[in-house]
Design an enzyme around this catalytic site. Structure first.
Site, mmCIF file in Angstrom:
data_model
loop_
_atom_site.group_PDB
_atom_site.id
_atom_site.type_symbol
_atom_site.label_atom_id
_atom_site.label_comp_id
_atom_site.label_asym_id
_atom_site.label_seq_id
_atom_site.Cartn_x
_atom_site.Cartn_y
_atom_site.Cartn_z
ATOM 1 N N LYS A 1 -3.508 6.005 2.844
ATOM 2 C CA LYS A 1 -2.644 6.678 3.817
ATOM 3 C C LYS A 1 -3.172 8.062 4.161
ATOM 4 O O LYS A 1 -3.003 8.522 5.283
ATOM 5 C CB LYS A 1 -1.194 6.737 3.325
ATOM 6 C CG LYS A 1 -0.523 5.374 3.352
ATOM 7 C CD LYS A 1 0.984 5.439 3.375
ATOM 8 C CE LYS A 1 1.569 4.036 3.507
ATOM 9 N NZ LYS A 1 3.019 3.999 3.331
ATOM 10 N N LYS B 1 -4.484 -7.035 4.089
ATOM 11 C CA LYS B 1 -3.037 -7.270 3.990
ATOM 12 C C LYS B 1 -2.364 -7.158 5.363
ATOM 13 O O LYS B 1 -2.676 -6.258 6.133
ATOM 14 C CB LYS B 1 -2.461 -6.206 3.039
ATOM 15 C CG LYS B 1 -0.962 -6.241 2.879
ATOM 16 C CD LYS B 1 -0.463 -5.041 2.086
ATOM 17 C CE LYS B 1 0.240 -4.066 3.003
ATOM 18 N NZ LYS B 1 1.249 -3.215 2.375
ATOM 19 N N LYS C 1 3.017 -3.665 8.446
ATOM 20 C CA LYS C 1 3.927 -3.288 9.530
ATOM 21 C C LYS C 1 3.248 -2.343 10.487
ATOM 22 O O LYS C 1 3.560 -2.286 11.651
ATOM 23 C CB LYS C 1 5.116 -2.506 8.964
ATOM 24 C CG LYS C 1 6.047 -3.239 8.098
ATOM 25 C CD LYS C 1 7.256 -2.326 7.894
ATOM 26 C CE LYS C 1 7.703 -2.278 6.468
ATOM 27 N NZ LYS C 1 7.750 -0.960 5.901
#
Ligand code: ATP
Ligand code: LTN
Length: 332
Positions: A114, A196, A199
């Protein structure tokens, strides 16, 4: 409650949920809600570690609650609440910060990912994310935490922090265990099947959202990347695309992987992809219409949230007060 073991999980109200969240988290919760004393939170305090639009965050929070209920999570059986409604989360997080090392947090995979994706905003909250998650779990003395594979490292750190505290003082926290599914714990991106499904992925064609309409779902599956060869066989190493589709099929059709393989033996990729798209959209249709119905009843949602927050605050307050006592905070 009723001598049942306690189970805790949460999802951040960022973006719309994907079928990965459904497979790895919600579908698992559904199976567990009858046998455990369950707490399911909407982790809005985690969500703000990445900049959010306030109006959207508010709307997604309610929409996620409606979705939990539409999927079959029963507010009469489980405690459903919003993380920020229970101040004990922030309070315990502060204490646990003093039992966590900066080096440990810098090594977290999600923090590194992130930070790279949001280089303009590598804030302290992003780094502290796992400690807040540990506080969530430990406040409820949860024995089990059902999450997807990507949360394994965060769960390990929650266990370490609990053990560290227990060793320094005396047994205070239950040391939680992760509950990972055999099938569905990791659904991958349809366009890049070694990554993965997320969202917040850049390419929206790789993620199937629970809010997608039937045509969109079918189109995304038709375009899903498959592998060389023509056999429909589960082999994640050599056939990541096909294996991912088989996993999705098995979760949404409630079948085992061998059953799914047998069903598609001799069929072509085109038919296979269409069948996966159909089974997913058939499953999502009733959930979506139920969610819209629930979302329209604001009074009902507020009652669920009020009851949930009260119940959560009661349990969390007991743990927090125990912690304050042990560390020497004067209490009246
Ligand atoms: P973001 O992309 O915004 O980081 P996310 O899609 O990873 O979000 P989270 O809110 O971090 O979603 O995760 C909610 C739950 O869904 C967690 O239990 C997580 O392990 C699970 N989950 C997320 N993505 C997948 C996936 N692709 N396959 C299986 N489970 C998943
Ligand atoms: N970080 C989790 C969401 C989360 C969570 C928790 C999961 C926040 N607090 C406590 C389990 C237990 C995620 O899935 N991204």
């Amino acid at each position: 409650m009723d001598g049942k073991k306690t189970l805790y999980s949460a999802i951040q109200p960022t973006n719309n949920l994907t079928i990965g969240n459904y497979a790895g988290a919600i579908s698992n919760w559904l199976k567990l809600q009858n046998d455990y004393d369950c707490y399911f939170a909407i982790a809005n305090m985690h969500a703000i570690t990445v900049r959010q639009n306030p109006a959207e965050l508010r709307q997604k929070t309610l929409s996620m609650l409606a979705l939990y209920i539409a999927c079959g999570i029963d507010p009469d059986k489980c405690c459903l609440y919003i993380q920020s409604h229970v101040p004990a989360h922030a309070e315990l997080c502060w204490v646990l910060n003093t039992f966590t090392y900066v080096g440990e947090m810098e090594r977290m995979t999600q923090f590194k990912d992130k930070s790279a994706r949001h280089a303009e905003n590598v804030n302290m909250g992003l780094m502290d994310y796992p400690v807040l998650m540990a506080a969530d779990i430990l406040l409820y003395q949860a024995e089990y935490v059902p999450v997807g594979e990507d949360q394994r490292q965060h769960l390990e750190i929650a266990r370490d922090i609990a053990q560290r505290f227990n060793n320094i003082y005396s047994p205070t926290f239950t040391v939680p265990e992760g509950l990972f599914l055999k099938v569905g714990a990791k659904i991958n991106d349809l366009q890049e099947p070694v990554k993965k499904m997320s969202k917040s992925a850049e390419n929206p064609n790789g993620s199937v959202f629970l809010s997608d309409d039937r045509d969109t779902v079918i189109r995304k599956f038709k375009r899903a990347v498959t592998d060389s060869g023509s056999e429909i066989k589960y082999d994640p190493e050599n056939k990541p695309g096909v294996s991912n589709l088989l996993t999705i099929y098995s979760v949404f059709a409630d079948k085992t992987i061998p059953e799914a393989e047998a069903e598609f033996a001799g069929k072509g990729y085109g038919d296979f992809k269409l069948a996966v798209g159909e089974v997913v959209s058939d499953r999502l249709a009733p959930v979506k219409s139920e969610q819209a119905k629930i979302l329209a009843d604001r009074e009902y949602l507020n009652t669920v949230l009020k009851n949930g927050a009260e119940r959560a605050a009661h349990t969390a307050g007991r743990t927090l007060s125990k912690v304050y006592k042990k560390i020497g905070f004067y209490q009246i």
